[in-house]
Design a protein around this motif. Structure first.
Motif, PDB file in Angstrom:
ATOM      1  N   GLU A  63      33.128  54.061  38.471  1.00 33.88           N
ATOM      2  CA  GLU A  63      33.166  55.033  39.556  1.00 33.88           C
ATOM      3  C   GLU A  63      32.560  54.400  40.805  1.00 33.88           C
ATOM      4  OE1 GLU A  63      31.559  59.508  40.357  1.00 33.88           O
ATOM      5  OE2 GLU A  63      32.406  59.052  38.392  1.00 33.88           O
ATOM      6  N   GLY A  64      33.164  54.671  41.942  1.00 28.16           N
ATOM      7  CA  GLY A  64      32.743  54.072  43.201  1.00 28.16           C
ATOM      8  C   GLY A  64      33.681  52.964  43.652  1.00 28.16           C
ATOM      9  N   LYS A  65      34.555  52.524  42.734  1.00 24.17           N
ATOM     10  CA  LYS A  65      35.558  51.505  43.050  1.00 24.17           C
ATOM     11  C   LYS A  65      36.933  52.005  42.645  1.00 24.17           C
ATOM     12  CE  LYS A  65      32.759  47.344  42.563  1.00 24.17           C
ATOM     13  NZ  LYS A  65      32.752  45.968  42.071  1.00 24.17           N
ATOM     14  N   VAL A  66      37.939  51.567  43.382  1.00 23.97           N
ATOM     15  CA  VAL A  66      39.310  51.774  42.937  1.00 23.97           C
ATOM     16  C   VAL A  66      39.512  50.838  41.754  1.00 23.97           C
ATOM     17  CG1 VAL A  66      41.740  51.486  43.538  1.00 23.97           C
ATOM     18  CG2 VAL A  66      40.152  52.456  45.211  1.00 23.97           C
ATOM     19  N   VAL A  67      40.081  51.379  40.682  1.00 25.79           N
ATOM     20  CA  VAL A  67      40.271  50.618  39.449  1.00 25.79           C
ATOM     21  C   VAL A  67      41.759  50.389  39.220  1.00 25.79           C
ATOM     22  CG1 VAL A  67      39.977  50.649  36.936  1.00 25.79           C
ATOM     23  CG2 VAL A  67      38.190  51.602  38.415  1.00 25.79           C
ATOM     24  N   MET A  86      45.864  39.680  42.294  1.00 26.08           N
ATOM     25  CA  MET A  86      44.829  40.668  41.955  1.00 26.08           C
ATOM     26  C   MET A  86      43.427  40.082  42.173  1.00 26.08           C
ATOM     27  SD  MET A  86      46.554  43.340  41.336  1.00 26.08           S
ATOM     28  CE  MET A  86      47.948  42.801  42.317  1.00 26.08           C
ATOM     29  N   GLN A  87      43.266  38.789  41.881  1.00 26.56           N
ATOM     30  CA  GLN A  87      41.974  38.135  42.151  1.00 26.56           C
ATOM     31  C   GLN A  87      41.694  38.108  43.645  1.00 26.56           C
ATOM     32  OE1 GLN A  87      39.501  36.963  39.949  1.00 26.56           O
ATOM     33  NE2 GLN A  87      38.388  36.963  41.890  1.00 26.56           N
ATOM     34  N   GLN A  88      42.720  37.827  44.448  1.00 27.84           N
ATOM     35  CA  GLN A  88      42.551  37.816  45.903  1.00 27.84           C
ATOM     36  C   GLN A  88      42.105  39.184  46.407  1.00 27.84           C
ATOM     37  OE1 GLN A  88      42.799  35.046  48.036  1.00 27.84           O
ATOM     38  NE2 GLN A  88      41.739  36.520  49.338  1.00 27.84           N
ATOM     39  N   LEU A  89      42.675  40.240  45.844  1.00 29.38           N
ATOM     40  CA  LEU A  89      42.259  41.594  46.230  1.00 29.38           C
ATOM     41  C   LEU A  89      40.806  41.854  45.836  1.00 29.38           C
ATOM     42  CD1 LEU A  89      45.565  43.359  45.311  1.00 29.38           C
ATOM     43  CD2 LEU A  89      44.421  43.615  47.525  1.00 29.38           C
ATOM     44  N   MET A  90      40.402  41.384  44.658  1.00 27.10           N
ATOM     45  CA  MET A  90      38.999  41.547  44.262  1.00 27.10           C
ATOM     46  C   MET A  90      38.080  40.771  45.201  1.00 27.10           C
ATOM     47  SD  MET A  90      38.930  41.691  40.085  1.00 27.10           S
ATOM     48  CE  MET A  90      37.138  41.662  40.100  1.00 27.10           C
ATOM     49  N   ASP A  91      38.518  39.590  45.635  1.00 25.99           N
ATOM     50  CA  ASP A  91      37.731  38.795  46.585  1.00 25.99           C
ATOM     51  C   ASP A  91      37.664  39.474  47.952  1.00 25.99           C
ATOM     52  OD1 ASP A  91      37.419  36.889  44.570  1.00 25.99           O
ATOM     53  OD2 ASP A  91      38.932  35.527  45.401  1.00 25.99           O
ATOM     54  N   PRO A  94      35.369  43.259  47.344  1.00 20.83           N
ATOM     55  CA  PRO A  94      34.466  43.147  46.187  1.00 20.83           C
ATOM     56  C   PRO A  94      33.678  44.414  45.871  1.00 20.83           C
ATOM     57  CG  PRO A  94      33.572  41.966  48.070  1.00 20.83           C
ATOM     58  CD  PRO A  94      34.969  42.388  48.444  1.00 20.83           C
ATOM     59  N   GLU A  95      33.409  45.228  46.853  1.00 13.73           N
ATOM     60  CA  GLU A  95      32.639  46.456  46.617  1.00 13.73           C
ATOM     61  C   GLU A  95      33.528  47.675  46.404  1.00 13.73           C
ATOM     62  OE1 GLU A  95      29.345  46.289  46.244  1.00 13.73           O
ATOM     63  OE2 GLU A  95      29.573  44.141  46.559  1.00 13.73           O
ATOM     64  N   GLN A  96      34.842  47.475  46.558  1.00 18.37           N
ATOM     65  CA  GLN A  96      35.756  48.619  46.520  1.00 18.37           C
ATOM     66  C   GLN A  96      36.791  48.566  45.402  1.00 18.37           C
ATOM     67  OE1 GLN A  96      36.570  47.519  50.658  1.00 18.37           O
ATOM     68  NE2 GLN A  96      36.638  49.732  51.064  1.00 18.37           N
ATOM     69  N   PHE A  97      36.954  47.414  44.730  1.00 20.29           N
ATOM     70  CA  PHE A  97      38.089  47.237  43.827  1.00 20.29           C
ATOM     71  C   PHE A  97      37.707  46.400  42.614  1.00 20.29           C
ATOM     72  CE2 PHE A  97      42.091  44.792  42.840  1.00 20.29           C
ATOM     73  CZ  PHE A  97      42.839  45.857  42.371  1.00 20.29           C
ATOM     74  N   VAL A  98      38.203  46.817  41.447  1.00 24.79           N
ATOM     75  CA  VAL A  98      37.996  46.063  40.212  1.00 24.79           C
ATOM     76  C   VAL A  98      39.276  46.092  39.384  1.00 24.79           C
ATOM     77  CG1 VAL A  98      37.031  48.031  38.928  1.00 24.79           C
ATOM     78  CG2 VAL A  98      36.447  45.685  38.238  1.00 24.79           C
ATOM     79  N   VAL A  99      39.541  44.974  38.723  1.00 28.24           N
ATOM     80  CA  VAL A  99      40.693  44.878  37.828  1.00 28.24           C
ATOM     81  C   VAL A  99      40.198  44.895  36.387  1.00 28.24           C
ATOM     82  CG1 VAL A  99      42.602  43.428  37.023  1.00 28.24           C
ATOM     83  CG2 VAL A  99      42.078  43.560  39.478  1.00 28.24           C
ATOM     84  N   LEU A 100      40.739  45.832  35.621  1.00 31.37           N
ATOM     85  CA  LEU A 100      40.520  45.857  34.182  1.00 31.37           C
ATOM     86  C   LEU A 100      41.776  45.265  33.555  1.00 31.37           C
ATOM     87  CD1 LEU A 100      39.061  49.461  33.649  1.00 31.37           C
ATOM     88  CD2 LEU A 100      37.901  47.373  34.427  1.00 31.37           C
ATOM     89  N   ALA A 101      41.673  44.036  33.067  1.00 30.10           N
ATOM     90  CA  ALA A 101      42.795  43.351  32.425  1.00 30.10           C
ATOM     91  C   ALA A 101      42.803  43.785  30.962  1.00 30.10           C
ATOM     92  CB  ALA A 101      42.641  41.846  32.564  1.00 30.10           C
ATOM     93  N   PHE A 124      38.113  39.291  36.393  1.00 28.39           N
ATOM     94  CA  PHE A 124      38.531  40.560  35.822  1.00 28.39           C
ATOM     95  C   PHE A 124      37.590  40.975  34.690  1.00 28.39           C
ATOM     96  CE2 PHE A 124      43.089  38.807  36.533  1.00 28.39           C
ATOM     97  CZ  PHE A 124      42.965  38.963  37.904  1.00 28.39           C
ATOM     98  N   VAL A 125      37.606  42.254  34.407  1.00 21.46           N
ATOM     99  CA  VAL A 125      36.938  42.774  33.215  1.00 21.46           C
ATOM    100  C   VAL A 125      38.011  42.779  32.127  1.00 21.46           C
ATOM    101  CG1 VAL A 125      35.730  44.734  32.183  1.00 21.46           C
ATOM    102  CG2 VAL A 125      35.404  44.210  34.621  1.00 21.46           C
ATOM    103  N   TYR A 126      37.877  41.890  31.150  1.00 21.12           N
ATOM    104  CA  TYR A 126      38.868  41.773  30.079  1.00 21.12           C
ATOM    105  C   TYR A 126      38.555  42.773  28.975  1.00 21.12           C
ATOM    106  CZ  TYR A 126      40.556  37.496  32.242  1.00 21.12           C
ATOM    107  OH  TYR A 126      41.099  36.583  33.113  1.00 21.12           O
ATOM    108  N   LEU A 127      39.568  43.566  28.619  1.00 24.18           N
ATOM    109  CA  LEU A 127      39.382  44.640  27.650  1.00 24.18           C
ATOM    110  C   LEU A 127      40.559  44.684  26.679  1.00 24.18           C
ATOM    111  CD1 LEU A 127      38.295  47.358  30.230  1.00 24.18           C
ATOM    112  CD2 LEU A 127      36.785  46.061  28.707  1.00 24.18           C
TER     113      LEU A 127
END
Length: 179
Positions: A63-67, A86-91, A94-101, A124-127
């Protein structure tokens, strides 16, 4: 082929010349679609995955980031082709976006995903999808992307890719609108 599904999709309003029986069928289809969309949104907003160490990871932790829940597997070339974007977007956010792979487990195991994450330099957060969200969303193919806003609300889901520039632009619009 690219298919996109949006929450609360429904049939367009029919002209008044539509026969009553057909109109009733269209309204029922629209209601069924809305119920399905609501069920899908709830499944996404309550999603729990397993990390590569076996720990439960709840979507609410971000919560607090677009996922972006990005369903992928190591053999999927279009999935892997979208990772630099997707990595470029996270870069860039960084405070607004996270990728759950998230690996749905079609052909890959946690070990396959772990090996990939160790060999590649993505943040990424690998799941792993042990709770079968992909089945609840009727995922028919990958890449399959699901966006959740910074407050934990389902935004949209889609299968396929728009290409690197199109994926970047689309995700950027979502991040800027929903963070």
């Amino acid at each position: 082929m690219f298919t996109s599904l949006l929450v609360a999709c429904s049939s367009e309003k029919q002209e008044s010349s539509t026969p009553k029986a057909e109109s009733a069928t269209l309204q029922n289809d629209s209601t069924d679609t809305a119920k399905k969309s609501t069920a899908e949104a709830q499944a996404v907003e309550q999603a729990t995955f397993t990390d590569l160490e076996g720990n439960a990871v709840d979507i609410a932790e971000f919560e607090g980031k677009v996922v972006l829940i990005d369903f992928w597997e190591t053999w999927c070339k279009p999935c892997l082709a979208s990772f630099p974007t997707m990595q470029q977007l996270m870069d860039d956010y960084p405070e607004q976006f996270v990728v759950l792979a998230v690996t749905p487990g079609f052909l890959n195991t946690k070990e396959d995903a772990s090996e990939f994450s160790g060999e590649n330099d993505y943040d990424f957060v690998y799941l792993f999808d042990e709770n079968k969200l992909h089945q609840k969303l009727n995922v028919q193919g990958i890449p399959f992307k699901v966006f959740v806003d910074a407050e934990g609300n389902f935004i949209e889901m889609s299968m396929g890719s728009r290409g690197p520039e199109g994926d970047y632009k689309h995700a950027k619009e979502i991040i800027e609108k929903h963070s």
